[in-house]
Design an enzyme around this catalytic site. Structure first.
Site, PDB file in Angstrom:
ATOM      1  N   GLY A   1      -1.371   1.420  -4.127  1.00  0.00           N
ATOM      2  CA  GLY A   1      -1.006   2.774  -3.705  1.00  0.00           C
ATOM      3  C   GLY A   1      -0.574   3.624  -4.886  1.00  0.00           C
TER       4      GLY A   1
ATOM      5  N   ARG B   1      -5.521  14.702 -10.814  1.00  0.00           N
ATOM      6  CA  ARG B   1      -4.289  14.748  -9.994  1.00  0.00           C
ATOM      7  C   ARG B   1      -3.351  13.579 -10.297  1.00  0.00           C
ATOM      8  NH1 ARG B   1      -4.719  17.677  -4.629  1.00  0.00           N
ATOM      9  NH2 ARG B   1      -6.507  19.007  -4.906  1.00  0.00           N
TER      10      ARG B   1
ATOM     11  N   MET C   1       0.575   1.190   5.164  1.00  0.00           N
ATOM     12  CA  MET C   1       0.066   2.494   5.586  1.00  0.00           C
ATOM     13  C   MET C   1      -1.390   2.779   5.213  1.00  0.00           C
ATOM     14  SD  MET C   1       3.508   4.759   4.850  1.00  0.00           S
ATOM     15  CE  MET C   1       2.804   6.222   5.623  1.00  0.00           C
ATOM     16  N   GLU C   2      -2.159   1.767   4.832  1.00  0.00           N
ATOM     17  CA  GLU C   2      -3.517   2.057   4.333  1.00  0.00           C
ATOM     18  C   GLU C   2      -4.640   1.144   4.842  1.00  0.00           C
ATOM     19  OE1 GLU C   2      -0.894   1.647   2.131  1.00  0.00           O
ATOM     20  OE2 GLU C   2      -0.525   3.760   1.702  1.00  0.00           O
TER      21      GLU C   2
ATOM     22  N   ARG D   1       1.087   1.735 -11.099  1.00  0.00           N
ATOM     23  CA  ARG D   1       0.851   0.291 -10.960  1.00  0.00           C
ATOM     24  C   ARG D   1      -0.571  -0.052 -11.415  1.00  0.00           C
ATOM     25  NH1 ARG D   1       5.403  -2.733 -10.136  1.00  0.00           N
ATOM     26  NH2 ARG D   1       6.652  -1.838  -8.511  1.00  0.00           N
TER      27      ARG D   1
ATOM     28  N   GLU E   1      10.001   7.121  14.028  1.00  0.00           N
ATOM     29  CA  GLU E   1      10.911   7.532  15.105  1.00  0.00           C
ATOM     30  C   GLU E   1      10.567   6.754  16.371  1.00  0.00           C
ATOM     31  OE1 GLU E   1      13.459   9.643  14.886  1.00  0.00           O
ATOM     32  OE2 GLU E   1      13.079  10.127  12.774  1.00  0.00           O
TER      33      GLU E   1
ATOM     34  N   ARG F   1       9.893  -6.502  -7.749  1.00  0.00           N
ATOM     35  CA  ARG F   1       8.665  -5.867  -7.253  1.00  0.00           C
ATOM     36  C   ARG F   1       7.545  -6.018  -8.263  1.00  0.00           C
ATOM     37  NH1 ARG F   1       9.338  -1.285  -3.146  1.00  0.00           N
ATOM     38  NH2 ARG F   1      11.351  -1.796  -2.275  1.00  0.00           N
TER      39      ARG F   1
ATOM     40  N   HIS G   1     -12.520  14.227  -6.592  1.00  0.00           N
ATOM     41  CA  HIS G   1     -11.203  13.640  -6.883  1.00  0.00           C
ATOM     42  C   HIS G   1     -11.224  12.567  -7.960  1.00  0.00           C
ATOM     43  CE1 HIS G   1     -11.107  15.216  -2.742  1.00  0.00           C
ATOM     44  NE2 HIS G   1      -9.973  15.722  -3.162  1.00  0.00           N
TER      45      HIS G   1
ATOM     46  N   ASP H   1      10.241  -5.165   1.795  1.00  0.00           N
ATOM     47  CA  ASP H   1      11.432  -4.813   2.575  1.00  0.00           C
ATOM     48  C   ASP H   1      11.243  -5.396   3.973  1.00  0.00           C
ATOM     49  OD1 ASP H   1       9.448  -2.444   2.389  1.00  0.00           O
ATOM     50  OD2 ASP H   1      10.463  -2.085   4.285  1.00  0.00           O
TER      51      ASP H   1
ATOM     52  N   ARG I   1      -7.185  -3.797  -1.393  1.00  0.00           N
ATOM     53  CA  ARG I   1      -5.888  -3.120  -1.489  1.00  0.00           C
ATOM     54  C   ARG I   1      -4.848  -4.137  -1.939  1.00  0.00           C
ATOM     55  NH1 ARG I   1      -1.520  -0.392  -0.457  1.00  0.00           N
ATOM     56  NH2 ARG I   1      -0.080  -1.000   1.184  1.00  0.00           N
ATOM     57  N   VAL I   2      -4.014  -3.750  -2.891  1.00  0.00           N
ATOM     58  CA  VAL I   2      -2.891  -4.586  -3.317  1.00  0.00           C
ATOM     59  C   VAL I   2      -1.645  -3.716  -3.174  1.00  0.00           C
ATOM     60  CG1 VAL I   2      -3.990  -6.277  -4.840  1.00  0.00           C
ATOM     61  CG2 VAL I   2      -3.560  -3.996  -5.698  1.00  0.00           C
ATOM     62  N   GLY I   3      -0.731  -4.109  -2.292  1.00  0.00           N
ATOM     63  CA  GLY I   3       0.400  -3.224  -2.052  1.00  0.00           C
ATOM     64  C   GLY I   3       1.554  -3.913  -1.376  1.00  0.00           C
ATOM     65  N   SER I   4       2.531  -3.102  -1.018  1.00  0.00           N
ATOM     66  CA  SER I   4       3.736  -3.644  -0.409  1.00  0.00           C
ATOM     67  C   SER I   4       3.705  -3.419   1.106  1.00  0.00           C
ATOM     68  CB  SER I   4       4.975  -2.989  -1.011  1.00  0.00           C
ATOM     69  OG  SER I   4       4.916  -1.601  -0.787  1.00  0.00           O
TER      70      SER I   4
HETATM   71  N1  ADE Z   1       5.317  -0.407   2.777  1.00  0.00           N
HETATM   72  C1  ADE Z   1       6.362  -1.115   2.329  1.00  0.00           C
HETATM   73  N2  ADE Z   1       7.375  -1.054   3.173  1.00  0.00           N
HETATM   74  C2  ADE Z   1       6.950  -0.267   4.202  1.00  0.00           C
HETATM   75  C3  ADE Z   1       7.544   0.186   5.358  1.00  0.00           C
HETATM   76  N3  ADE Z   1       8.791  -0.159   5.637  1.00  0.00           N
HETATM   77  N4  ADE Z   1       6.842   0.997   6.181  1.00  0.00           N
HETATM   78  C4  ADE Z   1       5.571   1.341   5.857  1.00  0.00           C
HETATM   79  N5  ADE Z   1       4.968   0.940   4.766  1.00  0.00           N
HETATM   80  C5  ADE Z   1       5.648   0.144   3.948  1.00  0.00           C
END
Ligand code: ADE
Length: 234
Positions: free
Chosen positions: A20, A43, A180-181, A24, A162, A217, A4, A204, A87-90
């Site tokens: 992610g 990819r 999520m990571e 970015r 859910e 962002r 990969h 958020d 990791r750098v993310g939201s």
């Molecule tokens: N990353 C940013 N916002 C998120 C959310 N609401 N759920 C899961 N991962 C996120």
């Protein structure tokens, strides 16, 4: 080269930042690195290597979710010798005090499952950040007067949950935010004896449903990159 990642041997630095979103990675390399070179396009998962304040560093997309991150982190560690992965993310805020634009440093990452769940069987392994990176990132964030929180986060398998009962219980137990990571990144780091941290911005809010506009962002993302770089090289 791996399945990969198209980088040649030696083209990945010891320190790898992992957003992610591959675009970015490209933006951050062009904005913060000197002599940024694209080392992966397989990819569309872009990776760049350059220098920051004289330190060699790579930034490489992880994709969304733990299965995707697991592919890239495994290959970066096992095949390219990465030793520090940030990791750098939201993240989505859970607590009233985890507000939009706040920085969350994930000391631990709770999950329902990860790609490694099957190997642990009945054991609930607690995935933890590297303490040296965590404390350096905390110092870097406070030095720039960022609103910063350190604690437990939720690494979820779903963006569209859910299971509001999970959110309620995790919030009640002080979990700061959801992404999520990170949990799988921390598990892989533990398995291979390398350092990992997740530096997150609240983009958020799960309870109030507020969300950052896209211009904000980019600014928040830039701040995270600087905190991550300062943490990696102090
Ligand atoms: N990353 C940013 N916002 C998120 C959310 N609401 N759920 C899961 N991962 C996120």
């Amino acid at each position: 080269m791996t399945i990969h990642i198209g980088a040649q041997p030696g083209e990945i630095a010891d320190t790898v930042l992992m957003p992610g979103d591959p675009l970015r990675a490209e933006w951050a390399a062009r904005t913060f690195f000197q002599d940024a070179t694209c080392v992966n396009r397989v990819r569309g998962m872009l990776g760049y290597t350059g220098t920051w304040r004289g330190h060699r560093v790579t930034i490489h997309g992880s994709g969304m979710g733990m299965p995707s991150l697991s592919i890239y982190a495994n290959e970066l560690i096992r095949d390219y010798g990465a030793r520090t992965l940030i990791r750098v993310g939201s993240a989505g805020g859970y607590q009233p005090h985890t507000r939009l634009r706040d920085i969350v440093l994930a000391q631990g990452a709770t999950s329902v499952s990860t790609p490694s769940s099957t190997i642990f069987r009945e054991v609930n392994f607690a995935p933890l950040a590297d303490f040296g990176l965590l404390s350096a990132a905390y110092r870097a964030a406070t030095a720039r007067s960022a609103r910063v929180h350190v604690g437990n986060i939720h690494s979820s398998d779903t963006f569209y949950t859910e299971r509001p009962d999970h959110v309620a219980e995790l919030t009640r137990h002080g979990v700061l935010a959801v992404e999520m990571e990170a949990a799988e990144l921390y598990i892989l780091a533990a398995r291979h004896g390398v350092r990992a941290l997740a530096v997150l911005t609240v983009s958020d809010h799960i309870v109030t449903h507020e969300a950052l506009p896209s211009e904000d962002r980019e600014q928040s993302f830039g701040e995270m990159i600087e905190i991550a770089l300062e943490a990696a090289f102090t």
